[in-house]
Design a protein around this motif. Structure first.
Motif, PDB file in Angstrom:
ATOM      1  N   PHE A 112      28.159  95.644  37.824  1.00  0.00           N
ATOM      2  CA  PHE A 112      27.789  94.235  37.698  1.00  0.00           C
ATOM      3  C   PHE A 112      28.963  93.462  37.088  1.00  0.00           C
ATOM      4  N   TYR A 113      29.357  92.393  37.751  1.00  0.00           N
ATOM      5  CA  TYR A 113      30.467  91.586  37.222  1.00  0.00           C
ATOM      6  C   TYR A 113      30.215  90.112  37.567  1.00  0.00           C
ATOM      7  N   PRO A 114      30.144  89.250  36.562  1.00  0.00           N
ATOM      8  CA  PRO A 114      29.887  87.823  36.823  1.00  0.00           C
ATOM      9  C   PRO A 114      31.121  87.111  37.387  1.00  0.00           C
ATOM     10  N   PHE A 115      30.887  86.016  38.040  1.00  0.00           N
ATOM     11  CA  PHE A 115      31.951  85.082  38.406  1.00  0.00           C
ATOM     12  C   PHE A 115      31.395  83.672  38.229  1.00  0.00           C
ATOM     13  N   ILE A 116      32.285  82.688  38.259  1.00  0.00           N
ATOM     14  CA  ILE A 116      31.888  81.316  37.925  1.00  0.00           C
ATOM     15  C   ILE A 116      32.111  80.409  39.131  1.00  0.00           C
ATOM     16  N   LEU A 117      31.173  79.511  39.343  1.00  0.00           N
ATOM     17  CA  LEU A 117      31.285  78.479  40.374  1.00  0.00           C
ATOM     18  C   LEU A 117      31.173  77.110  39.702  1.00  0.00           C
ATOM     19  N   GLN A 118      31.782  76.119  40.323  1.00  0.00           N
ATOM     20  CA  GLN A 118      31.643  74.749  39.831  1.00  0.00           C
ATOM     21  C   GLN A 118      30.815  73.959  40.834  1.00  0.00           C
ATOM     22  N   VAL A 119      29.642  73.533  40.391  1.00  0.00           N
ATOM     23  CA  VAL A 119      28.713  72.802  41.249  1.00  0.00           C
ATOM     24  C   VAL A 119      28.340  71.502  40.551  1.00  0.00           C
ATOM     25  N   ASP A 120      28.665  70.379  41.184  1.00  0.00           N
ATOM     26  CA  ASP A 120      28.354  69.059  40.607  1.00  0.00           C
ATOM     27  C   ASP A 120      28.891  68.936  39.180  1.00  0.00           C
ATOM     28  N   GLN A 121      30.147  69.311  39.015  1.00  0.00           N
ATOM     29  CA  GLN A 121      30.838  69.217  37.726  1.00  0.00           C
ATOM     30  C   GLN A 121      30.239  70.124  36.651  1.00  0.00           C
ATOM     31  N   LYS A 122      29.386  71.058  37.061  1.00  0.00           N
ATOM     32  CA  LYS A 122      28.810  72.011  36.119  1.00  0.00           C
ATOM     33  C   LYS A 122      29.285  73.418  36.464  1.00  0.00           C
ATOM     34  N   LEU A 123      29.437  74.239  35.441  1.00  0.00           N
ATOM     35  CA  LEU A 123      29.852  75.623  35.642  1.00  0.00           C
ATOM     36  C   LEU A 123      28.610  76.501  35.771  1.00  0.00           C
ATOM     37  N   ILE A 124      28.517  77.201  36.886  1.00  0.00           N
ATOM     38  CA  ILE A 124      27.369  78.051  37.180  1.00  0.00           C
ATOM     39  C   ILE A 124      27.842  79.505  37.229  1.00  0.00           C
ATOM     40  N   PHE A 125      27.107  80.382  36.552  1.00  0.00           N
ATOM     41  CA  PHE A 125      27.436  81.808  36.554  1.00  0.00           C
ATOM     42  C   PHE A 125      26.591  82.535  37.595  1.00  0.00           C
ATOM     43  N   ARG A 126      27.252  83.394  38.335  1.00  0.00           N
ATOM     44  CA  ARG A 126      26.572  84.297  39.260  1.00  0.00           C
ATOM     45  C   ARG A 126      27.023  85.719  38.935  1.00  0.00           C
ATOM     46  N   VAL A 127      26.110  86.681  39.114  1.00  0.00           N
ATOM     47  CA  VAL A 127      26.437  88.080  38.817  1.00  0.00           C
ATOM     48  C   VAL A 127      26.509  88.846  40.131  1.00  0.00           C
ATOM     49  N   SER A 128      27.713  89.299  40.459  1.00  0.00           N
ATOM     50  CA  SER A 128      27.895  90.065  41.693  1.00  0.00           C
ATOM     51  C   SER A 128      27.563  91.532  41.445  1.00  0.00           C
ATOM     52  N   MET A 129      27.109  92.201  42.505  1.00  0.00           N
ATOM     53  CA  MET A 129      26.733  93.614  42.438  1.00  0.00           C
ATOM     54  C   MET A 129      27.629  94.389  43.400  1.00  0.00           C
ATOM     55  N   ILE A 130      28.254  95.451  42.894  1.00  0.00           N
ATOM     56  CA  ILE A 130      29.253  96.189  43.669  1.00  0.00           C
ATOM     57  C   ILE A 130      28.863  97.664  43.707  1.00  0.00           C
ATOM     58  N   ALA A 131      28.706  98.196  44.916  1.00  0.00           N
ATOM     59  CA  ALA A 131      28.392  99.620  45.100  1.00  0.00           C
ATOM     60  C   ALA A 131      28.707 100.002  46.545  1.00  0.00           C
ATOM     61  N   PRO A 132      29.974 100.264  46.865  1.00  0.00           N
ATOM     62  CA  PRO A 132      30.353 100.555  48.263  1.00  0.00           C
ATOM     63  C   PRO A 132      29.688 101.808  48.827  1.00  0.00           C
ATOM     64  N   GLN A 133      29.505 102.856  47.990  1.00  0.00           N
ATOM     65  CA  GLN A 133      28.839 104.104  48.400  1.00  0.00           C
ATOM     66  C   GLN A 133      29.543 104.766  49.583  1.00  0.00           C
ATOM     67  N   ILE A 134      30.868 104.729  49.535  1.00  0.00           N
ATOM     68  CA  ILE A 134      31.652 105.356  50.605  1.00  0.00           C
ATOM     69  C   ILE A 134      32.191 106.700  50.130  1.00  0.00           C
ATOM     70  N   ASN A 135      32.811 106.699  48.952  1.00  0.00           N
ATOM     71  CA  ASN A 135      33.384 107.912  48.386  1.00  0.00           C
ATOM     72  C   ASN A 135      32.512 108.427  47.245  1.00  0.00           C
ATOM     73  N   GLU A 136      32.821 109.643  46.837  1.00  0.00           N
ATOM     74  CA  GLU A 136      32.081 110.237  45.723  1.00  0.00           C
ATOM     75  C   GLU A 136      32.204 109.370  44.472  1.00  0.00           C
TER      76      GLU A 136
END
Length: 724
Positions: A112-136
């Motif tokens: 889990f790693y957040p990133f930030i967006l700017q929407v209507d002059q406001k900073l919005i946090f979103r949490v991205s989810m990462i799990a490729p499940q390709i390698n061990e």
């Protein structure tokens, strides 16, 4: 100490980089042990990563990942899931499983790693989810780096916005926010609750609702590292940072100290009094009660008295015999109190240093003000500037005589290094006479003129003589540097100024500018000798008197005609005057200087440039600078004006080149500083101290230390070569 005590262990000291531990996520070892909700989320993550891989994008963009807020919509499309599997509680439990926070699944399989967006002059946090499940095992470092790179500009904006906000505290008992009680009534103390880490964690938790909290420590570490790199954050202890506000940092330190002190009192004193009573520490109990009575309830009073209480608090609470107490609760209380005492000790030290820095900044501002006063008075009145130093330092609110003496000595030393000055002092009298030596001869001439009618001004004549001697002894290159320029009408014709009878100059060198003494005297003696010889030859002395008189006038005429360069002045019509290129560049520099090297600044680093930053800053200010330039320059191409301004600024600047062997990839290859500032010992000292503080962040990085130490050496020992 608190959830983020390990921050310092993973920070990368290199500027502009993000800490990158060797961290991996694994494939789920037993997929059947995960709930159906977790399995559905994992499958969607696998599919999304597969699409990204097939897309072949070279750059990872967090907006393409599955984010926490999209999970309900995703699960609503899964027809094989029941309503209970799509419920909020099921999603929350599934996320805990994937993060490795449950008893049966303790290994994280999703990052889990957040990133930030700017929407209507406001900073919005979103949490991205990462799990490729390709390698061990999947290295998450590239994902972490890319996600933070995507947000880095908005992280800077977040820190900037936070620096413009004031920390508002309760009017009474401001430390209550550091104390929490659980459902059983057990009281907990969180000394780092006021830190930026806690503030950022709280913001991210809100963005996770209703599914959080989830582990996002890496993001917090990266933001803190970035804040320290950009000098927006100050570290009190690892895990406790706060944003440096715009302007003076003094109030911020005082507020944090007041909160910490009050929180410690509310938490520690009840426990310690109870323990002291149970273990019959009567004397300690009385000491504790006496100390508690000194604590003010009002926050404003705590600002004032708090720093004075610190030594006593550290001594009394630090000496409590915790080692004689047993049990988990005693250990927990001991750790909380000791952590708080460490923070208080650091805050107290930072506050003292900040008070010292604020005093130095105020002194520097006063010196800048006096410098402006000297220059303007010299230019406008052509007289000496008399500074009553005792009156001038009243604005500094200094208390002790030693502080006043030190401030006066600094003022005298700095101004004397820059201008022509003469110090006069007695027991209750301390005056500094000063002038801008670029107009020394004009001041001498004007003072001599005023002295004829004003006896008080007559006393300044010997002062001027001594100042000239001082300037000559130090080989000051600025003596009479500013030449008088002809004023030009808008139509280009020379403005006619009525000539006035020239007053005699004081010095012989000044007299030479009006009359060539050797030629005049030689002409008089030669003609007088000729007249005498002729009179003797013809045997008549009647012509000697008239001959001497004629010789005298001829000597005067020749001495005047051959003044300065010994050549007769040609009597011809003056050509149309043109403004020399150097003078034009100087006039541009004078206009731009106040924008590039402002008198008022938040950090001394704002007055340090490299070529790129200087160019960018000029481009930002060019519109304001153009408004103050002559009308002829306003219609030029903006790029050309920027280039001219840059050239002009470099004429009044010092350029400190960094040796090629010491140059670093992310550091400036040269430093550009105001020459006027660089002449003053106070500016050089403050800048050296700034770099010393920066060096303390890079003790383990030899290259950074060599780079910074070179700058410090040049500021303290090698500055003369830049002023020639």
């Amino acid at each position: 100490m608190e959830p983020f005590s390990e921050l310092g262990a993973t920070e990368n000291p290199h500027l502009g980089s993000v800490s990158e531990p060797n961290y991996f996520i694994s494939l789920p070892k037993n997929i059947a042990s995960y709930s159906l909700t977790s399995q559905a989320i994992l499958e969607e993550l696998r599919v999304r990563h597969r699409r990204l891989e097939m897309h072949g994008s070279a750059e990872i963009t967090p907006t393409l990942f599955l984010t926490l807020d999209l999970i309900p919509e995703l699960l609503s499309k899964q027809v094989h899931l029941t309503d209970s599997h799509r419920s909020g509680s099921a999603i929350k439990e599934a996320l805990k499983e994937l993060a490795g926070l449950t008893e049966h699944n303790k290994e994280p399989v999703v990052y889990f790693y957040p990133f930030i967006l700017q929407v209507d002059q406001k900073l919005i946090f979103r949490v991205s989810m990462i799990a490729p499940q390709i390698n061990e095992k999947t290295d998450i470092v590239p994902f972490r780096r890319s996600c933070f790179k995507y947000s880095i500009d908005l992280v800077d904006l977040l820190l900037k916005n936070r620096s413009n906000q004031n920390l508002v505290l309760e009017e009474e008992n401001p430390g209550s926010n550091l104390i929490r009680a659980d459902q059983k009534g057990k009281v907990y103390f969180f000394p780092t609750k006021l830190s930026f880490e806690s503030e950022l964690e709280s913001i991210i938790r809100k963005s996770m609702e209703p599914y959080g909290p989830l582990p996002v420590k890496d993001f917090i570490i990266d933001v803190i590292t970035r804040g320290k790199e950009t000098a927006n954050l100050v570290e009190i202890v690892p895990g406790y940072h706060f944003v440096l506000p715009s302007g003076s940092h003094h109030p911020e330190y005082a507020k944090h100290l007041a909160v910490q002190l009050d929180g410690l009192k509310q938490f520690a004193f009840p426990f310690l009094k109870r323990y002291a009573s149970e273990n019959h520490y009567e004397s300690y109990s009385e000491t504790l009660k006496h100390l508690e009575s000194k604590f003010p309830k009002q926050t404003e009073e705590l600002y004032k008295q708090g720093p004075l209480l610190i030594p006593e608090v550290l001594q009394i609470l630090g000496n409590f015999p915790f080692d004689k107490l047993n049990g988990d609760e005693a250990t927990r209380i001991k750790n909380s109190i000791q952590d708080s005492l460490i923070i208080l000790q650091k805050l107290s030290r930072f506050l003292s240093e900040q008070e010292k820095e604020d005093a130095e900044d105020e002194l520097f501002s006063l010196i800048q003000l006096l410098s402006t006063k000297i220059e303007e008075n010299t230019k406008n009145t052509l007289t000496l500037t008399k500074l009553n130093l005792y009156s001038e330092i009243k604005t500094l609110n200094l208390k002790s005589d030693s502080e006043k003496k030190k401030a006066i000595d600094t003022i005298v030393k700095t101004l004397s290094d820059t201008y022509g000055c003469l110090e006069m002092k007695e027991e209750n009298f301390h005056v500094l006479f000063a002038l801008d030596q670029k107009l020394l001869s004009k001041v001498e001439e004007n003072t001599f003129k005023l002295a004829k009618t004003n006896p008080e001004v007559r006393n300044e004549l010997p002062i001027l003589d001594q100042i000239r001697i001082i300037l000559k002894n130090r080989s000051d290159v600025s003596i009479d540097k500013e030449e008088r320029t002809d004023e030009i009408d808008e139509d280009g014709t020379e403005e006619k100024i009525p000539s006035t009878k020239s007053e005699p100059r004081i010095s012989f060198s000044a007299l030479q500018e009006k009359f060539h003494v050797p030629i005049g005297v030689f002409s008089f003696l030669f003609l007088s000798s000729v007249v005498t010889v002729v009179s003797l030859l013809i045997g008549s002395l009647d012509y000697i008197g008239s001959g001497f008189l004629i010789s005298f006038f001829v000597g005067l005429i020749l001495g005047y005609l051959y003044r300065k360069d010994g050549k007769p002045k040609p009597i011809s019509e003056k050509p149309k005057p043109t403004l020399p290129k150097e003078n034009r560049s100087l006039s541009i520099a004078k206009v731009a200087e106040s924008f590039i090297y402002p008198k008022k600044f938040n950090s001394i680093a704002e007055k340090v440039y490299d070529s790129k930053r200087l160019r960018n800053h000029i481009e930002e200010c060019v519109d304001d600078i153009i408004l103050q330039l002559p009308s002829a320059d306003r219609n030029k191409d903006s790029n050309k004006i920027v280039a001219e301004i840059e050239h002009a600024i470099l004429q009044i600047s010092v350029v400190m080149k960094i040796p090629e062997a010491l140059q670093l990839k992310n550091r400036s290859k040269e430093l550009i500083l105001s020459k006027a500032d660089f002449r003053t010992i106070l500016f050089r000292t403050q800048l050296a101290e700034y770099y010393r503080k920066e060096a303390s962040l890079y003790k383990s990085d030899r290259d950074q230390m060599d780079y910074i130490q070179f700058i410090i050496r040049e500021l303290e020992f090698g500055y003369n070569k830049y002023l020639k």
